[in-house]
Motif scaffolding. Sequence first.
Motif, PDB file in Angstrom:
ATOM      1  N   ARG A 203       2.603  -9.945 -13.963  1.00 29.57           N
ATOM      2  CA  ARG A 203       2.031 -11.296 -13.927  1.00 29.57           C
ATOM      3  C   ARG A 203       3.050 -12.353 -13.523  1.00 29.57           C
ATOM      4  O   ARG A 203       2.668 -13.427 -13.051  1.00 29.57           O
ATOM      5  CB  ARG A 203       1.444 -11.663 -15.287  1.00 29.57           C
ATOM      6  N   THR A 204       4.340 -12.073 -13.727  1.00 31.78           N
ATOM      7  CA  THR A 204       5.356 -13.104 -13.519  1.00 31.78           C
ATOM      8  C   THR A 204       6.313 -12.829 -12.362  1.00 31.78           C
ATOM      9  O   THR A 204       7.159 -13.665 -12.049  1.00 31.78           O
ATOM     10  CB  THR A 204       6.202 -13.279 -14.800  1.00 31.78           C
ATOM     11  N   ASN A 219      -0.951  -1.285 -16.648  1.00 36.24           N
ATOM     12  CA  ASN A 219      -1.493  -2.261 -17.578  1.00 36.24           C
ATOM     13  C   ASN A 219      -2.704  -1.606 -18.231  1.00 36.24           C
ATOM     14  O   ASN A 219      -2.987  -0.418 -17.980  1.00 36.24           O
ATOM     15  CB  ASN A 219      -1.832  -3.586 -16.885  1.00 36.24           C
ATOM     16  N   GLU A 269      -3.443  -8.982  -7.758  1.00 33.30           N
ATOM     17  CA  GLU A 269      -2.316  -9.086  -8.682  1.00 33.30           C
ATOM     18  C   GLU A 269      -1.056  -8.467  -8.074  1.00 33.30           C
ATOM     19  O   GLU A 269       0.054  -8.969  -8.273  1.00 33.30           O
ATOM     20  CB  GLU A 269      -2.662  -8.401 -10.001  1.00 33.30           C
ATOM     21  N   GLN A 385       4.437 -17.784 -14.701  1.00 33.54           N
ATOM     22  CA  GLN A 385       3.160 -17.153 -14.388  1.00 33.54           C
ATOM     23  C   GLN A 385       2.271 -18.116 -13.628  1.00 33.54           C
ATOM     24  O   GLN A 385       2.046 -19.263 -14.036  1.00 33.54           O
ATOM     25  CB  GLN A 385       2.447 -16.722 -15.669  1.00 33.54           C
ATOM     26  N   THR A 388      -4.446 -18.168 -12.182  1.00 30.53           N
ATOM     27  CA  THR A 388      -5.374 -17.392 -11.375  1.00 30.53           C
ATOM     28  C   THR A 388      -6.754 -18.008 -11.461  1.00 30.53           C
ATOM     29  O   THR A 388      -7.125 -18.629 -12.450  1.00 30.53           O
ATOM     30  CB  THR A 388      -5.411 -15.934 -11.858  1.00 30.53           C
TER      31      THR A 388
END
Length: 389
Positions: A203-204, A219, A269, A385, A388
Motif C-alpha cells: 500500500r505504501t 495480502n 494496487e 499511502q 484510493t
Amino acid sequence: MPLNATAKSWRVGDLPFFYRCQPQPSNAAYGLPDRLSFELEFDAALGLVRQRPNADVDRALEICYRQGSEISGMMDDRGIGQQYAQDFLAYITRHEWDLAGKRVLEIGCGTGYLLSLLKARGADVLGIEPGAQGRDGSNRHGVQIINGFFPHPAVAGKFDLVIAYGVLEHIVDPVGFMRTIADSLSEGGAAYIAVPDCAPYLRTGDISCLLHEHWSYFNIGSLQRIVAAADLNGEVEASGFGGSLYCRVTSAQGRAAAATAEIAQAAAEFDRFRSMAQAAVGKMEQFLQGPGVAGIYVPGRMINLLATLASETQERMRFFDDNPAMTGLYFPGFPVNIENFEALKNSPPARLFIATKSFHSQVVLRIEQAAIDIPVVAWSEFFVQEATT
C-alpha cells in the motif's frame, strides 16, 4: 525501474541477497552472491504479486537453505522467537483444543520449538527442516526432525495437522504446494499456514519486504485465492503478533472462482506500489545528497531501496541499530558497518532517517534525552499511502 505494462512485470533492480548480517561486507564466505536481479510480476489468474522465477536465485537459495536461513522471525525458546511461537500456538489451540494423540507434521520447522510445545500437549509430532538449526533443535527440544525438503520419502502417512509457518512465501508454486499439503491430511484434518502480511508494504511502496527467499507477497485476498485455487477452504486472519497472516485450511467441495473486480483491484494496487516505490527512491537520493554524512536508523528496512541508488552514495551514509547482535556487522554489498546508539551519540551524523514507523517516537525520545541536536526524517515522509477511489 521500468514497468512492462502488458506483462505486468517490473524489474526492481539488483537487490542484496540477504542471508544474515556478517563480519564482512560480502556473502562470498558462504558461497553466495552479494546481489541478484529481482523482478516482480503480477499473476492475473490469482491476483498475486510474485517474484519472477530466476535460475540464479534458485541456485543461491539451495545453498542458503542447506546452511540454514537466519532471517528474523524463526520460532524458538528465546527472545522474539518465543513471542512468535506463543502467538501461533494460541491460534492453533483455539481451533484444536484437544491435541492428545493427534499426529502433527511441521514443514520448515526450524529448531522444532513449536513442535515441542505441541508435544507437551500430547501430540505425536514430526518435523522436516533442511537447515542445520533442525539438527541442533531436535536434540535441544526433544523432537524428531527430518533433514530435508518437503515432500520427503521419510514423511509417510496422513496427519491430523500439517503446519507451515513462514514457508508458503518461499515456494515457487504455492497452489501446487497447498495441494501436496492437502494430500498429507487425514480425513477431517486441517493445515495451519502463516505468511508475512505484505499489505502494509504494497500500500505504501515500501520495497523492504522484497527478499529473494520470498517468491510470493501475500495480502488477505491473494492468500484466500491461493487456497481456493488448490480446491481448499481457508479462513484468513491477522496474527496477534509479528505482522503475519494466519490461515486454517480444510478440504472443500469444488473451486470458487476469483471475482474479476477483485483481480482488477489487485492489478491496480500493483501499479500503485511500483509508482510509490519509485517516488521513495527519489526522496532517498535527495536525503543522501545533502551536506555531510547521513545516518540511517534500522538500516535493514532500507537496504533494498539503497541498492537501487548509484554506488557513490554509499560513501555518504552510516548505519545505526539498537540490536547489540548487529553492532560491527555488515549487510551484503554495503561497506558500511552497523553502529549502535552510543556511536550516534558520540559522533552524530549530519541528519538521521528513522526507518521504522512503529518505533519512531521511542527513537526520537532517546535522541532528545541524549541532547543530540540532529535533524530527523520520519519513515512516513518517504512512504505515504495514496488515497484510493
